[in-house]
Design a protein around this motif. Structure first.
Motif, PDB file in Angstrom:
ATOM      1  N   GLY A 197     -65.726 -23.747 -38.018  1.00  0.00           N
ATOM      2  CA  GLY A 197     -65.913 -22.361 -38.741  1.00  0.00           C
ATOM      3  C   GLY A 197     -66.662 -21.318 -38.145  1.00  0.00           C
ATOM      4  N   MET A 198     -67.461 -22.089 -37.280  1.00  0.00           N
ATOM      5  CA  MET A 198     -68.385 -20.795 -36.572  1.00  0.00           C
ATOM      6  C   MET A 198     -67.366 -20.116 -35.533  1.00  0.00           C
ATOM      7  SD  MET A 198     -71.595 -21.405 -37.249  1.00  0.00           S
ATOM      8  CE  MET A 198     -72.503 -21.094 -35.995  1.00  0.00           C
ATOM      9  N   ALA A 203     -62.591 -19.906 -31.595  1.00  0.00           N
ATOM     10  CA  ALA A 203     -62.085 -19.290 -30.559  1.00  0.00           C
ATOM     11  C   ALA A 203     -61.698 -20.207 -29.502  1.00  0.00           C
ATOM     12  CB  ALA A 203     -62.901 -17.967 -30.168  1.00  0.00           C
ATOM     13  N   LEU A 204     -62.713 -21.090 -29.189  1.00  0.00           N
ATOM     14  CA  LEU A 204     -62.497 -22.201 -28.341  1.00  0.00           C
ATOM     15  C   LEU A 204     -61.452 -23.164 -28.543  1.00  0.00           C
ATOM     16  CD1 LEU A 204     -63.331 -23.647 -25.738  1.00  0.00           C
ATOM     17  CD2 LEU A 204     -64.962 -24.835 -27.115  1.00  0.00           C
ATOM     18  N   TYR A 218     -68.891 -35.958 -30.800  1.00  0.00           N
ATOM     19  CA  TYR A 218     -69.401 -37.022 -31.378  1.00  0.00           C
ATOM     20  C   TYR A 218     -70.593 -36.596 -32.609  1.00  0.00           C
ATOM     21  CZ  TYR A 218     -73.431 -37.459 -28.378  1.00  0.00           C
ATOM     22  OH  TYR A 218     -74.652 -37.092 -27.729  1.00  0.00           O
ATOM     23  N   LEU A 219     -70.921 -35.403 -32.334  1.00  0.00           N
ATOM     24  CA  LEU A 219     -71.826 -34.690 -33.162  1.00  0.00           C
ATOM     25  C   LEU A 219     -71.720 -33.341 -33.382  1.00  0.00           C
ATOM     26  CD1 LEU A 219     -74.866 -35.029 -34.527  1.00  0.00           C
ATOM     27  CD2 LEU A 219     -75.880 -34.339 -32.532  1.00  0.00           C
ATOM     28  N   GLU A 220     -71.618 -32.983 -34.675  1.00  0.00           N
ATOM     29  CA  GLU A 220     -71.642 -31.422 -35.101  1.00  0.00           C
ATOM     30  C   GLU A 220     -72.904 -30.826 -36.038  1.00  0.00           C
ATOM     31  OE1 GLU A 220     -68.184 -31.343 -37.773  1.00  0.00           O
ATOM     32  OE2 GLU A 220     -66.647 -31.032 -35.685  1.00  0.00           O
ATOM     33  N   LEU A 221     -73.350 -29.887 -35.399  1.00  0.00           N
ATOM     34  CA  LEU A 221     -74.734 -29.437 -35.826  1.00  0.00           C
ATOM     35  C   LEU A 221     -74.467 -27.909 -36.205  1.00  0.00           C
ATOM     36  CD1 LEU A 221     -77.431 -30.904 -33.535  1.00  0.00           C
ATOM     37  CD2 LEU A 221     -77.004 -31.341 -35.981  1.00  0.00           C
TER      38      LEU A 221
END
Length: 292
Positions: A197-198, A203-204, A218-221
């Motif tokens: 949602g960022m 865009a990426l 493996y990690l979302e912050l």
């Protein structure tokens, strides 16, 4: 050419009536007629057609309208510039993207507090749409977004700066310093990414989808500054705005040049078009690099 006459001209042009303009300005109708006559004599052209009870701008009057507004605005700005600056008091409410807050605000806030020690500052984070809603409901004085270009007739854009986004790797990573990298080279790497949602992650992902590629973090912050530190600790690659890297890096991580990935977002600062720009808003806008 008297500014008083120009101001009267603008009122008559807006109201299409000498009598209504006279009431608004607290003049007699004869005074309004006299001022318009003086202006027409100076310019050498009629500014209004007076047919019966109707008042309409002539072609010359329509042409002069733009210049009259500019002249009056410039005179007001000149007068304001010569007045002592009022001491900023009260509050400043800023809706702001999380990444902008952590990366850019520490320095801005230190300078702001030195200039406006009596102002209480409140920051509220949210999505770009949520920030626009805050402006529309007057729950925020300013909105500072990082997203695709935002345009709306309801808002005044005070700052609009392009900001590139790029990949970041630990300094000792096998891809660090490698030339000719492509998105395909990154697809199998371990990633730490911001939450879905960022704006820049979306865009990426759109760019990857167009090439039938995916990244599997493996990690979302939500904390972009923490992501930078984790990359420096060798925990994987990430994708972030350049300004975050500039603010957080200590030399233990390096940006990657990826030939087929050129993503640029916009750093934009807005206020509502009907919002009065307070002294504290003006200081904050200037410190952020905008024109207020």
């Amino acid at each position: 050419m008297e500014l008083r006459n120009i101001n009267t001209f603008l009122h008559v042009a807006e109201m299409h009536s000498f009598s209504r303009a006279a009431r608004e300005l607290d003049y007699s109708q004869s005074a309004v007629s006299s001022q318009i006559a003086q202006l027409e004599e100076e310019l050498g052209v009629p500014l209004f057609d007076r047919v019966g009870k109707t008042v309409r701008l002539t072609d010359a009057g329509q042409t002069f309208l733009h210049y009259a507004r500019t002249l009056l605005t410039t005179a007001q700005q000149a007068k304001a510039a010569l007045q002592p600056a009022p001491e900023a008091r009260g509050t400043l409410r800023v809706a702001i993207a999380d990444s902008l807050c952590s990366a850019l605000m520490p320095g801005v806030l230190a300078r702001f507090h030195a200039l406006c020690p009596r102002v209480e500052v409140s920051f509220r984070s949210g999505s770009t749409q949520e920030m626009q809603d805050m402006l529309a409901a007057n729950r925020a004085d300013l909105a500072y977004t990082f997203d695709q270009p935002v345009t709306s007739p309801a808002f005044v854009r005070l700052l609009d700066e392009p900001e590139p986004c790029c990949f970041l790797a630990p300094a000792g990573h096998p891809l660090a310093g490698r030339q000719g990298l492509t998105l395909a080279d990154l697809a199998g790497q371990e990633f730490l990414l911001t939450e879905r949602g960022m704006s820049y992650r979306e865009a990426l992902e759109q760019l990857l989808a167009a090439r039938q590629l995916t990244l599997r973090p493996y990690l979302e912050l939500g904390d972009a500054a923490l992501l930078c530190r984790l990359v420096e600790d060798g925990m994987g690659l990430t994708f972030l705005p350049q300004y975050i890297m500039d603010a957080c890096l200590t030399g233990r991580a390096v940006p990657l040049e990826v030939a087929d990935c050129r993503i640029e977002m916009r750093r934009q600062l807005f206020c509502h078009k009907e919002k009065w720009i307070t002294p504290q808003m003006r200081v904050f806008i200037r410190l952020c690099g905008g024109a207020g």
